[in-house]
Design an enzyme around this catalytic site. Structure first.
Site, PDB file in Angstrom:
ATOM      1  N   TYR A 128      -4.287   5.158  -2.958  1.00 40.44           N
ATOM      2  CA  TYR A 128      -4.723   4.045  -2.092  1.00 40.44           C
ATOM      3  C   TYR A 128      -3.670   2.944  -2.093  1.00 40.44           C
ATOM      4  CZ  TYR A 128      -7.471   0.060  -0.403  1.00 40.44           C
ATOM      5  OH  TYR A 128      -7.908  -1.036   0.306  1.00 40.44           O
ATOM      6  N   SER A 133      -3.666  -4.736   1.275  1.00 43.60           N
ATOM      7  CA  SER A 133      -4.545  -4.967   0.116  1.00 43.60           C
ATOM      8  C   SER A 133      -3.732  -5.574  -1.010  1.00 43.60           C
ATOM      9  CB  SER A 133      -5.126  -3.623  -0.351  1.00 43.60           C
ATOM     10  OG  SER A 133      -5.696  -3.731  -1.637  1.00 43.60           O
TER      11      SER A 133
HETATM   12  P1  NDP Z   1     -15.774  -0.829   5.274  1.00 42.89           P
HETATM   13  O1  NDP Z   1     -15.987   0.518   4.666  1.00 42.89           O
HETATM   14  O2  NDP Z   1     -16.958  -1.723   5.430  1.00 42.89           O
HETATM   15  O3  NDP Z   1     -15.072  -0.690   6.693  1.00 42.89           O
HETATM   16  C1  NDP Z   1     -14.211   0.376   7.029  1.00 42.89           C
HETATM   17  C2  NDP Z   1     -14.206   0.524   8.532  1.00 42.89           C
HETATM   18  O4  NDP Z   1     -13.290   1.548   8.896  1.00 42.89           O
HETATM   19  C3  NDP Z   1     -15.561   0.906   9.091  1.00 42.89           C
HETATM   20  O5  NDP Z   1     -15.811   0.145  10.251  1.00 42.89           O
HETATM   21  C4  NDP Z   1     -15.380   2.365   9.466  1.00 42.89           C
HETATM   22  O6  NDP Z   1     -16.207   2.661  10.560  1.00 42.89           O
HETATM   23  C5  NDP Z   1     -13.925   2.389   9.856  1.00 42.89           C
HETATM   24  N1  NDP Z   1     -13.373   3.732   9.820  1.00 42.89           N
HETATM   25  C6  NDP Z   1     -13.369   4.608   8.785  1.00 42.89           C
HETATM   26  N2  NDP Z   1     -12.812   5.758   9.155  1.00 42.89           N
HETATM   27  C7  NDP Z   1     -12.472   5.641  10.464  1.00 42.89           C
HETATM   28  C8  NDP Z   1     -11.878   6.489  11.415  1.00 42.89           C
HETATM   29  N3  NDP Z   1     -11.478   7.744  11.087  1.00 42.89           N
HETATM   30  N4  NDP Z   1     -11.695   6.043  12.675  1.00 42.89           N
HETATM   31  C9  NDP Z   1     -12.090   4.791  13.010  1.00 42.89           C
HETATM   32  N5  NDP Z   1     -12.633   3.931  12.153  1.00 42.89           N
HETATM   33  C10 NDP Z   1     -12.835   4.357  10.896  1.00 42.89           C
HETATM   34  O7  NDP Z   1     -14.674  -1.523   4.377  1.00 42.89           O
HETATM   35  P2  NDP Z   1     -13.838  -2.889   4.517  1.00 42.89           P
HETATM   36  O8  NDP Z   1     -14.348  -3.725   5.600  1.00 42.89           O
HETATM   37  O9  NDP Z   1     -13.731  -3.437   3.162  1.00 42.89           O
HETATM   38  O10 NDP Z   1     -12.400  -2.286   4.883  1.00 42.89           O
HETATM   39  C11 NDP Z   1     -11.595  -2.784   5.931  1.00 42.89           C
HETATM   40  C12 NDP Z   1     -10.141  -2.738   5.469  1.00 42.89           C
HETATM   41  O11 NDP Z   1      -9.966  -3.663   4.402  1.00 42.89           O
HETATM   42  C13 NDP Z   1      -9.668  -1.395   4.937  1.00 42.89           C
HETATM   43  O12 NDP Z   1      -8.372  -1.123   5.451  1.00 42.89           O
HETATM   44  C14 NDP Z   1      -9.600  -1.611   3.440  1.00 42.89           C
HETATM   45  O13 NDP Z   1      -8.661  -0.768   2.829  1.00 42.89           O
HETATM   46  C15 NDP Z   1      -9.180  -3.065   3.403  1.00 42.89           C
HETATM   47  N6  NDP Z   1      -9.417  -3.777   2.154  1.00 42.89           N
HETATM   48  C16 NDP Z   1     -10.682  -3.903   1.666  1.00 42.89           C
HETATM   49  C17 NDP Z   1     -10.897  -4.545   0.453  1.00 42.89           C
HETATM   50  C18 NDP Z   1     -12.251  -4.626  -0.160  1.00 42.89           C
HETATM   51  O14 NDP Z   1     -12.338  -4.935  -1.367  1.00 42.89           O
HETATM   52  N7  NDP Z   1     -13.328  -4.388   0.577  1.00 42.89           N
HETATM   53  C19 NDP Z   1      -9.795  -5.161  -0.285  1.00 42.89           C
HETATM   54  C20 NDP Z   1      -8.510  -4.985   0.339  1.00 42.89           C
HETATM   55  C21 NDP Z   1      -8.344  -4.338   1.511  1.00 42.89           C
HETATM   56  P3  NDP Z   1     -16.833   4.099  10.934  1.00 42.89           P
HETATM   57  O15 NDP Z   1     -17.262   4.749   9.661  1.00 42.89           O
HETATM   58  O16 NDP Z   1     -17.957   3.723  11.848  1.00 42.89           O
HETATM   59  O17 NDP Z   1     -15.743   4.835  11.650  1.00 42.89           O
END
Ligand code: NDP
Length: 262
Positions: free
Chosen positions: A169, A156
């Site tokens: 975070y 990030s």
């Molecule tokens: P989302 O919340 O849309 O996606 C997060 C994903 O992680 C979901 O598919 C969720 O699926 C999965 N997840 C959460 N917990 C678990 C678990 N215990 N086991 C398996 N899967 C899990 O957010 P983003 O797409 O934005 O996030 C993706 C990445 O991008 C993250 O690492 C985030 O930190 C990073 N990021 C995001 C930014 C933003 O502004 N959006 C900016 C910078 C980085 P489920 O709940 O079905 O398990």
């Protein structure tokens, strides 16, 4: 024409490759899985919400791609190993890992939200490591056989910038970036390209998990001046990284909304 040239100029530059995407049930992971499939990769999609994964896999299959939905909580090391074994058995060795599942829970440090600290550490650090551990043998083997593999970790902009109340975070993401740099030194000679993607704000479900009112208000207010990135922007970046000629590695990709200052 060399194999390398044809791989990079083909309309399906990832044909023959096996991609694994964690956090594929929403946001960046979901968009990336669809994009990698459109570029020709067979895609294993991992997350906890089975219904979302099944819908995604069905969409990919309908578009002519190959997808395998694997329901798994990445904080459970044994379950991740079982998922890796299943991917290997059904699709072959993974040669592209997009290690992307994560959660962002900002809060003032003095509120002592130890539960939220732990959740972020468990998923963003330990969960990410479980995935690295389970899939690295496949990546190294695939790189040895096919000439290249990709390990792309989602970090990030918080790994490099300072956002008040985002300390834990940001700390987890600094871990991801630094880990990636070290893994690159270790795995690059084995032809595994390691990258860390460091996005600024991307509109996804990530913001919906934030319980802190101050952070929520800051994020919401930023929409007035910033056209947030979209998941597809990151998906295209992941596809670009993996489609580059075998000799090219992008160790860190810092990608920001044009109007987000830091
Ligand atoms: P989302 O919340 O849309 O996606 C997060 C994903 O992680 C979901 O598919 C969720 O699926 C999965 N997840 C959460 N917990 C678990 C678990 N215990 N086991 C398996 N899967 C899990 O957010 P983003 O797409 O934005 O996030 C993706 C990445 O991008 C993250 O690492 C985030 O930190 C990073 N990021 C995001 C930014 C933003 O502004 N959006 C900016 C910078 C980085 P489920 O709940 O079905 O398990």
């Amino acid at each position: 024409m060399t194999t390398e040239t044809s791989a990079t100029t083909s309309t399906k530059p990832l044909a023959g490759r096996v991609a694994v995407v964690t956090g594929a049930s929403s946001g960046i992971g979901e968009a990336s899985a669809e994009h990698l499939a459109s570029l020709g990769a067979k895609v294993a999609v991992l997350a906890r919400r089975a219904d979302r994964l099944d819908d995604l896999a069905a969409r990919i299959t309908k578009s002519g791609g190959t997808a395998l939905a694997v329901t798994v909580d990445v904080t459970d090391a044994a379950a991740v190993q079982a998922a890796a074994d299943r991917v290997q058995a059904e699709l072959g060795d993974a040669d592209l890992l997009f290690n992307n599942a994560g959660v962002m829970l900002p809060a003032p440090i003095e509120e002592l939200r130890a539960d939220q600290w732990q959740r972020q550490i468990d998923l963003n650090i330990s969960g990410l490591m479980n995935v690295v551990g389970a899939f690295t043998p496949q990546l190294v083997r695939a790189a040895g056989e096919r000439g290249v593999a990709d390990l792309i970790n989602t970090s990030s902009s918080a790994a490099r910038n300072l956002y008040p109340t985002f300390a834990v975070y940001a700390g987890t993401k600094a871990f991801v970036t630094h880990l990636s740099k070290h893994l690159r030194v270790e795995l690059g000679p084995k032809k595994v390209r390691v990258s860390a993607i460091e996005p600024g704000i991307v509109g996804t479900e990530l913001q919906s998990h934030v319980t802190d009112e101050g952070a929520s208000a800051w994020l919401e207010g930023s929409k007035e001046t910033i056209d947030w990135l979209q998941s597809e922007d990151i998906a295209r970046t992941v596809g670009f990284i993996a489609s580059l000629p075998l000799r090219v590695n992008l160790p860190q990709v810092f990608i920001m909304p044009t109007a987000q200052p830091s």
